[in-house]
Design a protein around this motif. Structure first.
Motif, PDB file in Angstrom:
ATOM      1  N   SER A 240      43.939  38.949  55.798  1.00  0.00           N
ATOM      2  CA  SER A 240      44.650  38.440  56.600  1.00  0.00           C
ATOM      3  C   SER A 240      44.792  40.392  56.697  1.00  0.00           C
ATOM      4  CB  SER A 240      45.918  38.271  57.021  1.00  0.00           C
ATOM      5  OG  SER A 240      47.098  39.273  57.801  1.00  0.00           O
ATOM      6  N   ARG A 241      44.755  40.705  58.550  1.00  0.00           N
ATOM      7  CA  ARG A 241      44.565  42.538  57.690  1.00  0.00           C
ATOM      8  C   ARG A 241      45.912  42.794  57.603  1.00  0.00           C
ATOM      9  NH1 ARG A 241      43.339  40.373  63.492  1.00  0.00           N
ATOM     10  NH2 ARG A 241      41.619  41.420  63.960  1.00  0.00           N
ATOM     11  N   ARG A 242      47.527  41.898  57.114  1.00  0.00           N
ATOM     12  CA  ARG A 242      48.617  42.513  56.594  1.00  0.00           C
ATOM     13  C   ARG A 242      48.096  42.233  54.710  1.00  0.00           C
ATOM     14  NH1 ARG A 242      52.201  38.868  56.551  1.00  0.00           N
ATOM     15  NH2 ARG A 242      51.256  37.367  57.545  1.00  0.00           N
ATOM     16  N   THR A 243      46.590  41.584  54.004  1.00  0.00           N
ATOM     17  CA  THR A 243      47.072  41.517  53.253  1.00  0.00           C
ATOM     18  C   THR A 243      46.955  43.171  52.963  1.00  0.00           C
ATOM     19  OG1 THR A 243      45.550  39.354  53.109  1.00  0.00           O
ATOM     20  CG2 THR A 243      45.313  40.464  51.465  1.00  0.00           C
ATOM     21  N   PRO A 244      47.472  43.467  51.391  1.00  0.00           N
ATOM     22  CA  PRO A 244      47.343  44.457  50.633  1.00  0.00           C
ATOM     23  C   PRO A 244      46.145  45.152  50.576  1.00  0.00           C
ATOM     24  CG  PRO A 244      48.817  43.267  49.578  1.00  0.00           C
ATOM     25  CD  PRO A 244      48.135  42.189  50.349  1.00  0.00           C
ATOM     26  N   ALA A 245      45.945  45.963  50.441  1.00  0.00           N
ATOM     27  CA  ALA A 245      44.037  46.260  49.916  1.00  0.00           C
ATOM     28  C   ALA A 245      43.769  45.831  49.126  1.00  0.00           C
ATOM     29  CB  ALA A 245      43.841  47.833  50.803  1.00  0.00           C
ATOM     30  N   ARG A 246      44.827  46.052  47.888  1.00  0.00           N
ATOM     31  CA  ARG A 246      44.207  46.481  45.979  1.00  0.00           C
ATOM     32  C   ARG A 246      44.075  44.525  45.861  1.00  0.00           C
ATOM     33  NH1 ARG A 246      49.958  46.071  46.746  1.00  0.00           N
ATOM     34  NH2 ARG A 246      51.353  45.007  45.299  1.00  0.00           N
ATOM     35  N   LEU A 247      45.107  43.573  46.715  1.00  0.00           N
ATOM     36  CA  LEU A 247      44.600  42.364  46.531  1.00  0.00           C
ATOM     37  C   LEU A 247      43.197  41.798  47.120  1.00  0.00           C
ATOM     38  CD1 LEU A 247      45.602  39.544  45.431  1.00  0.00           C
ATOM     39  CD2 LEU A 247      47.086  39.555  47.428  1.00  0.00           C
ATOM     40  N   VAL A 248      43.265  42.285  48.410  1.00  0.00           N
ATOM     41  CA  VAL A 248      41.551  41.899  48.657  1.00  0.00           C
ATOM     42  C   VAL A 248      40.608  42.672  48.216  1.00  0.00           C
ATOM     43  CG1 VAL A 248      40.308  42.680  50.791  1.00  0.00           C
ATOM     44  CG2 VAL A 248      41.901  42.634  51.365  1.00  0.00           C
ATOM     45  N   GLU A 249      40.419  44.059  46.745  1.00  0.00           N
ATOM     46  CA  GLU A 249      39.582  44.653  46.342  1.00  0.00           C
ATOM     47  C   GLU A 249      39.984  43.178  45.386  1.00  0.00           C
ATOM     48  OE1 GLU A 249      37.007  46.315  47.231  1.00  0.00           O
ATOM     49  OE2 GLU A 249      37.973  46.441  49.247  1.00  0.00           O
ATOM     50  N   ALA A 250      40.606  42.911  45.199  1.00  0.00           N
ATOM     51  CA  ALA A 250      40.458  41.903  43.180  1.00  0.00           C
ATOM     52  C   ALA A 250      40.017  40.899  43.365  1.00  0.00           C
ATOM     53  CB  ALA A 250      42.289  41.910  43.138  1.00  0.00           C
ATOM     54  N   LEU A 251      39.697  40.090  44.665  1.00  0.00           N
ATOM     55  CA  LEU A 251      39.608  39.348  45.585  1.00  0.00           C
ATOM     56  C   LEU A 251      37.994  39.288  45.478  1.00  0.00           C
ATOM     57  CD1 LEU A 251      42.199  37.929  47.785  1.00  0.00           C
ATOM     58  CD2 LEU A 251      41.647  36.539  45.826  1.00  0.00           C
ATOM     59  N   ARG A 252      37.668  40.408  45.724  1.00  0.00           N
ATOM     60  CA  ARG A 252      36.311  40.191  46.192  1.00  0.00           C
ATOM     61  C   ARG A 252      35.053  40.849  44.529  1.00  0.00           C
ATOM     62  NH1 ARG A 252      34.697  42.798  50.891  1.00  0.00           N
ATOM     63  NH2 ARG A 252      36.281  44.309  51.162  1.00  0.00           N
ATOM     64  N   GLU A 253      36.758  41.304  43.828  1.00  0.00           N
ATOM     65  CA  GLU A 253      35.867  41.350  42.366  1.00  0.00           C
ATOM     66  C   GLU A 253      35.393  40.142  41.726  1.00  0.00           C
ATOM     67  OE1 GLU A 253      37.828  43.921  40.128  1.00  0.00           O
ATOM     68  OE2 GLU A 253      37.489  46.162  41.248  1.00  0.00           O
ATOM     69  N   ARG A 254      36.936  39.198  42.191  1.00  0.00           N
ATOM     70  CA  ARG A 254      36.770  37.500  41.237  1.00  0.00           C
ATOM     71  C   ARG A 254      35.887  36.978  42.127  1.00  0.00           C
ATOM     72  NH1 ARG A 254      38.200  35.106  36.846  1.00  0.00           N
ATOM     73  NH2 ARG A 254      40.063  36.542  37.161  1.00  0.00           N
ATOM     74  N   LEU A 255      35.666  36.803  43.545  1.00  0.00           N
ATOM     75  CA  LEU A 255      34.528  35.769  43.954  1.00  0.00           C
ATOM     76  C   LEU A 255      33.261  36.316  44.585  1.00  0.00           C
ATOM     77  CD1 LEU A 255      38.071  34.177  45.835  1.00  0.00           C
ATOM     78  CD2 LEU A 255      36.459  33.980  44.355  1.00  0.00           C
ATOM     79  N   VAL A 256      33.154  37.266  44.714  1.00  0.00           N
ATOM     80  CA  VAL A 256      31.735  38.193  45.912  1.00  0.00           C
ATOM     81  C   VAL A 256      31.255  38.421  43.999  1.00  0.00           C
ATOM     82  CG1 VAL A 256      30.911  39.366  47.240  1.00  0.00           C
ATOM     83  CG2 VAL A 256      32.599  38.399  47.623  1.00  0.00           C
ATOM     84  N   GLY A 257      30.136  38.003  43.862  1.00  0.00           N
ATOM     85  CA  GLY A 257      28.967  38.826  43.554  1.00  0.00           C
ATOM     86  C   GLY A 257      27.592  38.236  44.356  1.00  0.00           C
ATOM     87  N   PRO A 258      26.476  38.785  42.897  1.00  0.00           N
ATOM     88  CA  PRO A 258      25.143  38.765  43.070  1.00  0.00           C
ATOM     89  C   PRO A 258      24.440  37.310  43.535  1.00  0.00           C
ATOM     90  CG  PRO A 258      25.260  39.368  40.575  1.00  0.00           C
ATOM     91  CD  PRO A 258      26.652  39.329  41.577  1.00  0.00           C
TER      92      PRO A 258
END
Length: 390
Positions: A240-258
């Motif tokens: 969401s637009r309300r999701t804390p940036a630190r949580l978004v980045e942590a999820l990106r590291e966990r779920l997004v990769g090559p």
């Protein structure tokens, strides 16, 4: 039965919505063959169809509820997005309308107005007065201005509002019809369809008046996501637009990769296999929220958004609710009521399996509004989805 025609929403002051992980398609736009069947309201004078306005404070969650009710009534409303200036906005719902926006409310007035959000209340009252009381008004959610706010108030049961003009459903209205979910399942967003089953949809809201996502919450959520991947689940997540940036980045590291393209005979690490079973929408392109709802066998939803929890319960998938730090008695009451209904379970660190009848209160809300509208107009009883309203 012949499918209903496409419904178009004419939006004044059309702009971006500002709330949770809700696809723009759920808030506004053109829908085809996806509405609740039938036109519930009696015909207006001389047999003409009713006209309707939806007054919006631009919050997507509020628009979803208002437009969901309009859909279920069979209306094609004019959507008016309001943005009163500082002091006028602060005085709402008790102050005046912003004079700059008076032209948005010019006659001819509609037969019915639906509004949601405290800043819309002065505008709804203005239309009621200017029309000489001829406009039937519906307010969605509990108003700070009391029972006299509108002819009908739709306030979910957990709001605790009681009155003769109050409709108190178990869950708020939404736009997720069975037809719409079926169409979404038949044509999933490619980013979701690429994930092998079983899929779990992760619907993440963010900090709100009642909840705060602490570091501990983020660590707990990330550990649980990792465990689901280890157990063979695919994960489709949206924030969401309300999701804390630190949580978004942590999820990106966990779920997004090559995601290299597999070659015949090639082998890949366990970590790559998990990455290939995960997708995160973090604001790039269109939000596949509807595909995540329709295409997941289980859902994990954060408790800060009552709308998201209610929409998840329309799918029939197992709905688990993740509760960050904080909370409120009325939200706890809402979750308890849906748990008792069998539609959800509180998250205990593992996915559970059970069955329940999908829960959607929108048709019943619309039927009761139609009954009261008919009484307001002095019209004959309305046939509602094949039966007479009592």
């Amino acid at each position: 039965m012949r499918a209903p025609p496409a419904v178009q929403y004419s939006a004044d002051r059309f702009g971006h919505s500002s709330d949770p992980a809700i696809s723009p398609a759920l808030a506004t736009g053109v829908l085809s063959d996806t509405l609740w069947p039938g036109h519930l309201l009696p015909r207006a004078g001389e047999g003409r169809a009713q006209t309707a306005w939806v007054l919006s404070d631009t919050r997507a969650g509020h628009e979803v509820q208002s437009l969901g009710i309009a859909d279920a009534l069979g209306l094609s409303p004019r959507l008016i997005r309001l943005a009163p200036r500082g002091l006028i906005a602060a005085l709402a719902p008790f102050g005046p309308i912003d004079p700059r926006e008076a032209k948005l409310l010019a006659p001819p007035y509609p037969d019915l107005v639906i509004a949601c959000g405290r800043r819309t209340i002065p505008y709804m009252r203005h239309v009621k007065r200017a029309s000489g009381g001829a406009v039937f008004t519906v307010y969605v959610n509990r108003p700070a201005s009391g029972l006299g706010t509108a002819d009908v108030i739709v306030a979910p049961r957990h709001d605790g509002l009681v009155g003769e003009n109050v409709i108190a459903p178990l869950a708020p209205a939404n736009r997720l019809t069975p037809q719409r979910l079926a169409e979404a399942r038949a044509a999933l967003d490619p980013r979701v369809a690429a994930l092998p089953e079983p899929r779990v949809g992760l619907l993440i809201g963010g900090d709100s008046r009642h909840f705060r996502f602490s570091e501990r919450d983020a660590e707990r959520l990330l550990a649980d996501v990792g465990a689901m991947l280890d157990q063979g689940w695919s994960v489709a997540a949206t924030v969401s637009r309300r999701t804390p940036a630190r949580l978004v980045e942590a999820l990106r590291e966990r779920l997004v990769g090559p995601h290299p393209t597999p070659l015949r005979g090639a082998t890949f690490s366990h970590e790559w296999e998990k990455e290939a079973r995960a997708f995160l929408w973090a604001g790039d392109g269109e939000n596949p929220y509807l595909s995540i709802l329709a295409g997941s066998q289980a859902l994990l939803v954060t408790a800060d958004s009552v709308n998201m929890v209610a929409e998840a319960a329309t799918t029939g998938a197992q709905v688990h609710v993740f509760e960050p730090e904080g909370g409120a008695a009325k939200i706890a009451a809402f979750l308890d009521a849906l748990k008792q209904r069998g539609a959800l379970r509180r998250w205990r660190g593992r996915l559970e399996h059970w069955r329940y009848e999908p829960l959607n209160e929108t048709p019943a809300i619309a039927e009761e509004i139609a009954r009261r509208y008919a009484a307001f107009r002095g019209a004959a009883p309305v046939l509602l989805h094949g039966s007479c309203a009592s």
